[in-house]
Design a protein around this motif. Structure first.
Motif, PDB file in Angstrom:
ATOM      1  N   ARG A  89       0.800  -1.229   0.000  1.00  0.00           N
ATOM      2  CA  ARG A  89       0.000   0.000   0.000  1.00  0.00           C
ATOM      3  C   ARG A  89       0.827   1.270   0.000  1.00  0.00           C
ATOM      4  O   ARG A  89       0.402   2.279  -0.539  1.00  0.00           O
ATOM      5  CB  ARG A  89      -0.937   0.022   1.193  1.00  0.00           C
ATOM      6  CG  ARG A  89      -2.084  -0.936   1.035  1.00  0.00           C
ATOM      7  CD  ARG A  89      -2.996  -0.785   2.190  1.00  0.00           C
ATOM      8  NE  ARG A  89      -3.725   0.456   2.071  1.00  0.00           N
ATOM      9  CZ  ARG A  89      -5.026   0.555   2.067  1.00  0.00           C
ATOM     10  NH1 ARG A  89      -5.753  -0.502   2.203  1.00  0.00           N
ATOM     11  NH2 ARG A  89      -5.611   1.717   1.970  1.00  0.00           N
ATOM     12  N   THR A  90       1.981   1.284   0.633  1.00  0.00           N
ATOM     13  CA  THR A  90       2.707   2.539   0.756  1.00  0.00           C
ATOM     14  C   THR A  90       3.934   2.628  -0.135  1.00  0.00           C
ATOM     15  O   THR A  90       4.514   3.695  -0.270  1.00  0.00           O
ATOM     16  CB  THR A  90       3.150   2.785   2.210  1.00  0.00           C
ATOM     17  OG1 THR A  90       3.981   1.703   2.621  1.00  0.00           O
ATOM     18  CG2 THR A  90       1.957   2.910   3.129  1.00  0.00           C
ATOM     19  N   LYS A  91       4.353   1.557  -0.739  1.00  0.00           N
ATOM     20  CA  LYS A  91       5.551   1.584  -1.570  1.00  0.00           C
ATOM     21  C   LYS A  91       5.310   2.471  -2.790  1.00  0.00           C
ATOM     22  O   LYS A  91       4.473   2.181  -3.633  1.00  0.00           O
ATOM     23  CB  LYS A  91       5.923   0.168  -2.011  1.00  0.00           C
ATOM     24  CG  LYS A  91       7.233   0.103  -2.734  1.00  0.00           C
ATOM     25  CD  LYS A  91       7.616  -1.320  -3.031  1.00  0.00           C
ATOM     26  CE  LYS A  91       8.967  -1.346  -3.716  1.00  0.00           C
ATOM     27  NZ  LYS A  91       9.393  -2.693  -4.007  1.00  0.00           N
ATOM     28  N   THR A 110      -2.225   7.270  -3.913  1.00  0.00           N
ATOM     29  CA  THR A 110      -1.819   6.066  -4.621  1.00  0.00           C
ATOM     30  C   THR A 110      -1.588   4.955  -3.611  1.00  0.00           C
ATOM     31  O   THR A 110      -1.004   5.174  -2.556  1.00  0.00           O
ATOM     32  CB  THR A 110      -0.539   6.291  -5.454  1.00  0.00           C
ATOM     33  OG1 THR A 110       0.537   6.593  -4.587  1.00  0.00           O
ATOM     34  CG2 THR A 110      -0.724   7.402  -6.459  1.00  0.00           C
ATOM     35  N   LEU A 111      -2.080   3.794  -3.918  1.00  0.00           N
ATOM     36  CA  LEU A 111      -1.884   2.610  -3.086  1.00  0.00           C
ATOM     37  C   LEU A 111      -0.899   1.722  -3.818  1.00  0.00           C
ATOM     38  O   LEU A 111      -1.277   0.976  -4.713  1.00  0.00           O
ATOM     39  CB  LEU A 111      -3.208   1.878  -2.848  1.00  0.00           C
ATOM     40  CG  LEU A 111      -4.306   2.694  -2.182  1.00  0.00           C
ATOM     41  CD1 LEU A 111      -5.627   1.925  -2.202  1.00  0.00           C
ATOM     42  CD2 LEU A 111      -3.915   3.033  -0.766  1.00  0.00           C
ATOM     43  N   GLY A 112       0.360   1.843  -3.467  1.00  0.00           N
ATOM     44  CA  GLY A 112       1.394   1.109  -4.177  1.00  0.00           C
ATOM     45  C   GLY A 112       1.480   1.585  -5.602  1.00  0.00           C
ATOM     46  O   GLY A 112       1.274   2.755  -5.894  1.00  0.00           O
ATOM     47  N   LYS A 113       1.759   0.679  -6.497  1.00  0.00           N
ATOM     48  CA  LYS A 113       1.918   1.047  -7.905  1.00  0.00           C
ATOM     49  C   LYS A 113       0.694   0.707  -8.747  1.00  0.00           C
ATOM     50  O   LYS A 113       0.675   0.993  -9.930  1.00  0.00           O
ATOM     51  CB  LYS A 113       3.141   0.334  -8.489  1.00  0.00           C
ATOM     52  CG  LYS A 113       4.428   0.770  -7.840  1.00  0.00           C
ATOM     53  CD  LYS A 113       5.607   0.069  -8.455  1.00  0.00           C
ATOM     54  CE  LYS A 113       6.886   0.581  -7.821  1.00  0.00           C
ATOM     55  NZ  LYS A 113       8.070   0.031  -8.421  1.00  0.00           N
ATOM     56  N   GLU A 114      -0.298   0.102  -8.119  1.00  0.00           N
ATOM     57  CA  GLU A 114      -1.401  -0.415  -8.923  1.00  0.00           C
ATOM     58  C   GLU A 114      -2.751   0.230  -8.677  1.00  0.00           C
ATOM     59  O   GLU A 114      -3.653   0.049  -9.474  1.00  0.00           O
ATOM     60  CB  GLU A 114      -1.545  -1.919  -8.671  1.00  0.00           C
ATOM     61  CG  GLU A 114      -0.322  -2.713  -9.068  1.00  0.00           C
ATOM     62  CD  GLU A 114      -0.467  -4.181  -8.712  1.00  0.00           C
ATOM     63  OE1 GLU A 114      -1.304  -4.518  -7.861  1.00  0.00           O
ATOM     64  OE2 GLU A 114       0.260  -4.990  -9.303  1.00  0.00           O
ATOM     65  N   ILE A 127     -12.073   3.234  -5.109  1.00  0.00           N
ATOM     66  CA  ILE A 127     -10.746   2.695  -5.366  1.00  0.00           C
ATOM     67  C   ILE A 127     -10.703   2.243  -6.820  1.00  0.00           C
ATOM     68  O   ILE A 127     -11.638   1.618  -7.326  1.00  0.00           O
ATOM     69  CB  ILE A 127     -10.420   1.536  -4.413  1.00  0.00           C
ATOM     70  CG1 ILE A 127     -10.375   2.068  -2.984  1.00  0.00           C
ATOM     71  CG2 ILE A 127      -9.097   0.876  -4.790  1.00  0.00           C
ATOM     72  CD1 ILE A 127     -10.158   1.020  -1.925  1.00  0.00           C
ATOM     73  N   TYR A 128      -9.609   2.593  -7.490  1.00  0.00           N
ATOM     74  CA  TYR A 128      -9.437   2.267  -8.895  1.00  0.00           C
ATOM     75  C   TYR A 128      -8.131   1.511  -9.097  1.00  0.00           C
ATOM     76  O   TYR A 128      -7.153   1.754  -8.398  1.00  0.00           O
ATOM     77  CB  TYR A 128      -9.377   3.544  -9.745  1.00  0.00           C
ATOM     78  CG  TYR A 128     -10.655   4.331  -9.758  1.00  0.00           C
ATOM     79  CD1 TYR A 128     -11.625   4.089 -10.712  1.00  0.00           C
ATOM     80  CD2 TYR A 128     -10.880   5.316  -8.808  1.00  0.00           C
ATOM     81  CE1 TYR A 128     -12.807   4.806 -10.732  1.00  0.00           C
ATOM     82  CE2 TYR A 128     -12.056   6.051  -8.820  1.00  0.00           C
ATOM     83  CZ  TYR A 128     -13.013   5.792  -9.779  1.00  0.00           C
ATOM     84  OH  TYR A 128     -14.182   6.516  -9.799  1.00  0.00           O
ATOM     85  N   LYS A 129      -8.143   0.617 -10.053  1.00  0.00           N
ATOM     86  CA  LYS A 129      -6.929  -0.067 -10.477  1.00  0.00           C
ATOM     87  C   LYS A 129      -6.360   0.725 -11.648  1.00  0.00           C
ATOM     88  O   LYS A 129      -7.086   1.106 -12.567  1.00  0.00           O
ATOM     89  CB  LYS A 129      -7.230  -1.501 -10.905  1.00  0.00           C
ATOM     90  CG  LYS A 129      -5.993  -2.293 -11.301  1.00  0.00           C
ATOM     91  CD  LYS A 129      -6.332  -3.761 -11.459  1.00  0.00           C
ATOM     92  CE  LYS A 129      -5.160  -4.574 -11.905  1.00  0.00           C
ATOM     93  NZ  LYS A 129      -4.051  -4.621 -11.005  1.00  0.00           N
ATOM     94  N   ILE A 130      -5.055   0.994 -11.592  1.00  0.00           N
ATOM     95  CA  ILE A 130      -4.388   1.731 -12.654  1.00  0.00           C
ATOM     96  C   ILE A 130      -4.116   0.777 -13.813  1.00  0.00           C
ATOM     97  O   ILE A 130      -3.564  -0.298 -13.613  1.00  0.00           O
ATOM     98  CB  ILE A 130      -3.066   2.344 -12.151  1.00  0.00           C
ATOM     99  CG1 ILE A 130      -3.345   3.316 -11.007  1.00  0.00           C
ATOM    100  CG2 ILE A 130      -2.322   3.023 -13.290  1.00  0.00           C
ATOM    101  CD1 ILE A 130      -2.110   3.773 -10.276  1.00  0.00           C
TER     102      ILE A 130
END
Length: 154
Positions: A89-91, A110-114, A127-130
């Motif tokens: 979540r934080t990376k 942003t929640l991580g990279k995704e 919440i959305y997926k990139i």
């Protein structure tokens, strides 16, 4: 009579398939679509960006820089997401707050990279997926790093 019954069953199956397909079909959006529903980009007077890991905090009030950042963010492709986002979540996370008339209007985390978590001033949270790796983390890193050396934007 048998043909009419078969026809009604066949027609019902087609209608049910179309309805289920529409219901389960992912709704792809861009951040520009979300911006157009929640803010008027012309009225944005400040953007706050915080790199969660780097600790860099920037408050941008320059209209040209605001337009550049909004333009870059507008291209992010998303699909609404209902699953678990607990992993990483934080990376590489960023907090982005968009202000309109000196009030926070749109919050993007942003929640991580995704994933992106987006909340507006009406407290709606989605919440959305990139998709397609379209959130440009290098651009965000450049903005926060560049701005730390240039006092005009801070």
């Amino acid at each position: 009579m048998k043909n009419i019954k078969n026809y009604i069953i066949f027609l019902s199956i087609i209608i049910l398939t179309v309805c289920l397909g529409y219901y389960f079909h992912s709704k792809y959006v861009t951040l520009d679509n979300i911006f157009s529903m929640t803010i008027n980009k012309e009225n944005v007077d400040k953007i706050y960006i915080r790199g969660v890991n780097s600790g860099n905090i920037k408050s941008i009030k320059d209209k040209n820089k605001i337009n550049e950042i909004l333009s870059n963010l507008s291209n992010v492709k998303l699909v609404e997401y209902y699953g678990d986002t607990a992993k990483n979540r934080t990376k590489g996370a960023y907090e982005i707050v968009i202000y309109k008339n000196a009030e926070d209007t749109l919050f993007i985390y942003t929640l991580g990279k995704e994933y992106l978590m987006i909340s507006d001033n009406e407290k709606s949270l989605k919440i959305y997926k990139i998709l397609d790796n379209s959130f440009d983390r290098e651009y965000m890193k450049k903005i926060t790093s560049f701005l730390s050396h240039v006092s005009i934007y801070t």
